[in-house]
Design an enzyme around this catalytic site. Structure first.
Site, PDB file in Angstrom:
ATOM      1  N   THR A  61       0.794  -1.128   0.090  1.00  0.00           N
ATOM      2  CA  THR A  61       0.145  -0.046   0.120  1.00  0.00           C
ATOM      3  C   THR A  61       0.897   1.139   0.047  1.00  0.00           C
ATOM      4  O   THR A  61       1.976   1.168   0.668  1.00  0.00           O
ATOM      5  CB  THR A  61      -0.718   0.133   1.339  1.00  0.00           C
ATOM      6  N   ASP A  62       0.377   2.305  -0.128  1.00  0.00           N
ATOM      7  CA  ASP A  62       0.845   3.820  -0.339  1.00  0.00           C
ATOM      8  C   ASP A  62       1.100   4.154   1.145  1.00  0.00           C
ATOM      9  O   ASP A  62       1.682   5.218   1.157  1.00  0.00           O
ATOM     10  CB  ASP A  62       0.302   4.593  -1.245  1.00  0.00           C
ATOM     11  N   GLU A  63       0.180   3.807   1.912  1.00  0.00           N
ATOM     12  CA  GLU A  63       0.081   4.129   3.216  1.00  0.00           C
ATOM     13  C   GLU A  63       1.564   3.784   3.975  1.00  0.00           C
ATOM     14  O   GLU A  63       1.706   4.502   5.043  1.00  0.00           O
ATOM     15  CB  GLU A  63      -0.954   3.304   4.079  1.00  0.00           C
ATOM     16  N   TYR A 113      -1.708  -0.489  10.946  1.00  0.00           N
ATOM     17  CA  TYR A 113      -1.797  -1.111   9.927  1.00  0.00           C
ATOM     18  C   TYR A 113      -0.619  -0.733   8.755  1.00  0.00           C
ATOM     19  O   TYR A 113       0.051  -1.892   8.419  1.00  0.00           O
ATOM     20  CB  TYR A 113      -3.159  -0.926   9.009  1.00  0.00           C
ATOM     21  N   LYS A 172       2.494  -3.199   7.288  1.00  0.00           N
ATOM     22  CA  LYS A 172       2.828  -3.327   5.785  1.00  0.00           C
ATOM     23  C   LYS A 172       4.050  -3.059   5.513  1.00  0.00           C
ATOM     24  O   LYS A 172       4.819  -3.831   4.373  1.00  0.00           O
ATOM     25  CB  LYS A 172       1.661  -2.690   4.872  1.00  0.00           C
TER      26      LYS A 172
HETATM   27  N1  LIG Z   1      -7.942  -2.072  -0.331  1.00  0.00           N
HETATM   28  C1  LIG Z   1      -7.111  -1.242  -0.913  1.00  0.00           C
HETATM   29  O1  LIG Z   1      -7.363  -0.125  -0.996  1.00  0.00           O
HETATM   30  C2  LIG Z   1      -5.593  -1.433  -0.717  1.00  0.00           C
HETATM   31  C3  LIG Z   1      -4.899  -0.576  -1.447  1.00  0.00           C
HETATM   32  C4  LIG Z   1      -3.615  -1.021  -1.559  1.00  0.00           C
HETATM   33  C5  LIG Z   1      -3.010  -2.136  -1.127  1.00  0.00           C
HETATM   34  N2  LIG Z   1      -3.727  -3.165  -0.581  1.00  0.00           N
HETATM   35  C6  LIG Z   1      -3.288  -4.370  -0.019  1.00  0.00           C
HETATM   36  O2  LIG Z   1      -4.053  -5.262  -0.877  1.00  0.00           O
HETATM   37  C7  LIG Z   1      -4.102  -6.575  -0.169  1.00  0.00           C
HETATM   38  C8  LIG Z   1      -5.463  -6.767  -0.321  1.00  0.00           C
HETATM   39  O3  LIG Z   1      -6.388  -5.998   0.206  1.00  0.00           O
HETATM   40  P1  LIG Z   1      -7.843  -6.191   0.432  1.00  0.00           P
HETATM   41  O4  LIG Z   1      -8.389  -4.700   0.238  1.00  0.00           O
HETATM   42  O5  LIG Z   1      -8.309  -7.045  -0.845  1.00  0.00           O
HETATM   43  O6  LIG Z   1      -7.742  -6.766   1.720  1.00  0.00           O
HETATM   44  P2  LIG Z   1      -9.180  -7.613   2.374  1.00  0.00           P
HETATM   45  O7  LIG Z   1      -9.432  -7.381   3.779  1.00  0.00           O
HETATM   46  O8  LIG Z   1     -10.610  -7.378   1.726  1.00  0.00           O
HETATM   47  O9  LIG Z   1      -9.102  -9.201   1.902  1.00  0.00           O
HETATM   48  C9  LIG Z   1      -7.824  -9.814   2.568  1.00  0.00           C
HETATM   49  C10 LIG Z   1      -8.107 -11.421   2.403  1.00  0.00           C
HETATM   50  O10 LIG Z   1      -6.841 -11.942   3.000  1.00  0.00           O
HETATM   51  C11 LIG Z   1      -7.345 -13.131   3.720  1.00  0.00           C
HETATM   52  N3  LIG Z   1      -6.476 -13.401   4.906  1.00  0.00           N
HETATM   53  C12 LIG Z   1      -6.259 -12.702   6.012  1.00  0.00           C
HETATM   54  N4  LIG Z   1      -5.594 -13.258   6.912  1.00  0.00           N
HETATM   55  C13 LIG Z   1      -5.092 -14.356   6.050  1.00  0.00           C
HETATM   56  C14 LIG Z   1      -4.386 -15.396   6.640  1.00  0.00           C
HETATM   57  N5  LIG Z   1      -3.522 -15.524   7.810  1.00  0.00           N
HETATM   58  N6  LIG Z   1      -4.082 -16.457   5.888  1.00  0.00           N
HETATM   59  C15 LIG Z   1      -4.738 -16.265   4.574  1.00  0.00           C
HETATM   60  N7  LIG Z   1      -5.694 -15.608   4.308  1.00  0.00           N
HETATM   61  C16 LIG Z   1      -5.754 -14.442   5.128  1.00  0.00           C
HETATM   62  C17 LIG Z   1      -8.862 -12.682   4.245  1.00  0.00           C
HETATM   63  O11 LIG Z   1      -9.584 -13.746   4.532  1.00  0.00           O
HETATM   64  C18 LIG Z   1      -9.393 -11.847   3.077  1.00  0.00           C
HETATM   65  O12 LIG Z   1      -9.946 -12.662   2.112  1.00  0.00           O
HETATM   66  C19 LIG Z   1      -3.415  -6.187   1.269  1.00  0.00           C
HETATM   67  O13 LIG Z   1      -2.298  -6.749   1.033  1.00  0.00           O
HETATM   68  C20 LIG Z   1      -3.492  -4.741   1.086  1.00  0.00           C
HETATM   69  O14 LIG Z   1      -2.630  -4.217   2.253  1.00  0.00           O
HETATM   70  C21 LIG Z   1      -4.990  -2.625  -0.370  1.00  0.00           C
END
Ligand SMILES: NC(=O)c1ccc[n+]([C@@H]2O[C@H](COP(=O)([O-])OP(=O)(O)OC[C@H]3O[C@@H](n4cnc5c(N)ncnc54)[C@H](O)[C@@H]3O)[C@@H](O)[C@H]2O)c1
Length: 371
Positions: free
Chosen positions: A137-139, A162, A166
């Protein structure tokens, strides 16, 4: 016809993971093994239609389970890993960071260790082609003032538990490349929006609260800025970074679409006023609601709330030829429509609090569209 690559995707039942698994399967180029622990943020309904697909395997389990991850790598012999699994909600990390350390830091370390053990025993050509794509993430870069953008050179300055977790995972990924030569690629993306996002996150929360006549809570004065990217554009960037990115490199990804939180909420309300005017929604009409904007409420700011995020995506555009394809208006409209059209999915993740309401109050739209 070229042979399909098998890849291991973690967190494929979450918001971005679901959209990403769909993209890979639809491309016809990949066979996907999806490892997901099915935490509260996952919805098994999201990929239920792929259950019978011969190119899709679902495994329920945790990325912290070293034996399980090692056995999946050994059994399926993937050409790479897409690591999405994480605890992802900033507000939850402020209440308690323990799960964030366990999943994001220890889990990523476990993925790296098992991937390294598998990778180092591959034949030379497969070893060279292997990639560990880490989604971040950009955070991790902290907060910007009114000017400037995050780039691949921006120093890390995470402000929330968080983003600290990350950032830590990013550092381990970097170290595994630098120390052991594991062919890693890191992507740091701005805020995503689109279908399948759990309704604790801002855009689905605002949509679902608005259509059920509940308050729309806006932190502080609503002037915090985020750079929003439609989730499919992020997924395409991650696929490209895996296929064409250089090992050891980082690519930042953004939508060049900065929005103040309050502007965003106003925009959602404007679109909803147009798509489903409150006077045509039976219970909102009874409440006397004239505009969804009347539901906006300013609430105490999130502690340590970062002011502004914005990304300069020049490197991934220049080196990999990526660019965002979905404009903000079109993406937001698509997202609103998706939540209105999927009450069963919404009920599954919200414990039944919204879906019934949607069916009861918004069914007139289906009849209108069918005409
Ligand atoms: N949502 C955003 O805007 C955003 C932006 C940039 C980066 N990201 C990154 O992208 C990735 C996905 O984000 P998201 O928004 O889809 O998250 P989300 O919370 O919707 O989904 C996370 C998924 O990971 C699974 N999970 C959690 N713990 C686990 C474990 N121990 N073992 C296996 N699976 C596990 C959960 O069951 C879920 O399906 C993350 O790494 C997040 O940091 C998200």
């Amino acid at each position: 016809m070229t042979e399909k690559q098998t890849v291991l995707v973690t967190g494929g039942c979450g918001f971005i993971g679901t959209n990403f698994v769909r993209l890979l399967i639809q491309s016809g180029e990949y066979r996907v093994v999806n490892l997901d622990a099915l935490t509260y943020a996952a919805n098994p309904l999201s990929l239920a239609d792929l259950e019978e697909n011969p190119n899709y395997v679902f495994v329920k389990g945790s990325i912290t389970d070293r034996e399980l991850v090692a056995s999946l790598l050994s059994q399926y012999q993937p050409t790479g890993v897409f690591h999405f699994a994480a605890e992802s909600h900033v507000d939850r990390s402020i209440v308690s960071a323990e799960d964030f350390v366990h999943t994001n830091v220890v889990g990523t370390f476990t993925m790296l260790e098992t991937a390294r053990a598998y990778w180092k025993n591959l034949q030379e050509d497969r070893k060279e082609a292997f990639r560990f794509l880490h989604v971040s993430t950009d955070e991790v870069f902290g907060s910007l003032g009114p000017d400037g953008w995050f780039t691949e050179e921006t120093p890390y300055a995470p402000n929330s538990p968080y983003s600290a977790s990350k950032a830590s995972s990013d550092h381990f990924v970097r170290a595994f490349h630098h120390t052991y030569g594991l062919p890693t690629v890191i992507t740091n993306c701005s805020n995503n929006y689109g279908p399948y996002q759990f309704p604790e996150k801002m855009i689905p929360l605002m949509i679902l609260n608005a259509i059920s006549g509940k308050p729309l809570p806006v932190y502080g004065d609503g002037s915090n800025v985020r750079d929003w990217l439609y989730v499919e554009d992020h997924c395409k960037a991650v696929k490209l970074a895996f296929e064409k990115g250089t090992p050891g490199e980082v690519y930042v990804i953004g939508g060049s679409n900065e929005q103040k939180n309050l502007n965003l909420v106003n925009k959602i309300c404007d679109m909803l006023n147009d798509i489903a005017p409150p006077e045509e929604v039976p219970q909102l009409h009874e409440q006397g609601l004239k505009s969804y904007k009347d539901l906006i409420r300013f609430v105490t700011d999130r502690p340590g709330h970062d002011r502004r995020y914005a990304i300069d995506s020049a490197k991934i555009r220049r080196e990999l030829g990526w660019q965002a394809e979905v404009g903000f208006e079109a993406g937001l409209r698509r997202t609103i429509e998706w939540y209105l059209q999927n009450p069963e999915w919404v009920d599954q993740v919200s414990g039944g609090s919204y879906g019934e309401w949607i069916k009861k109050n918004y069914a007139w739209r289906d009849a209108k569209e069918a005409k």
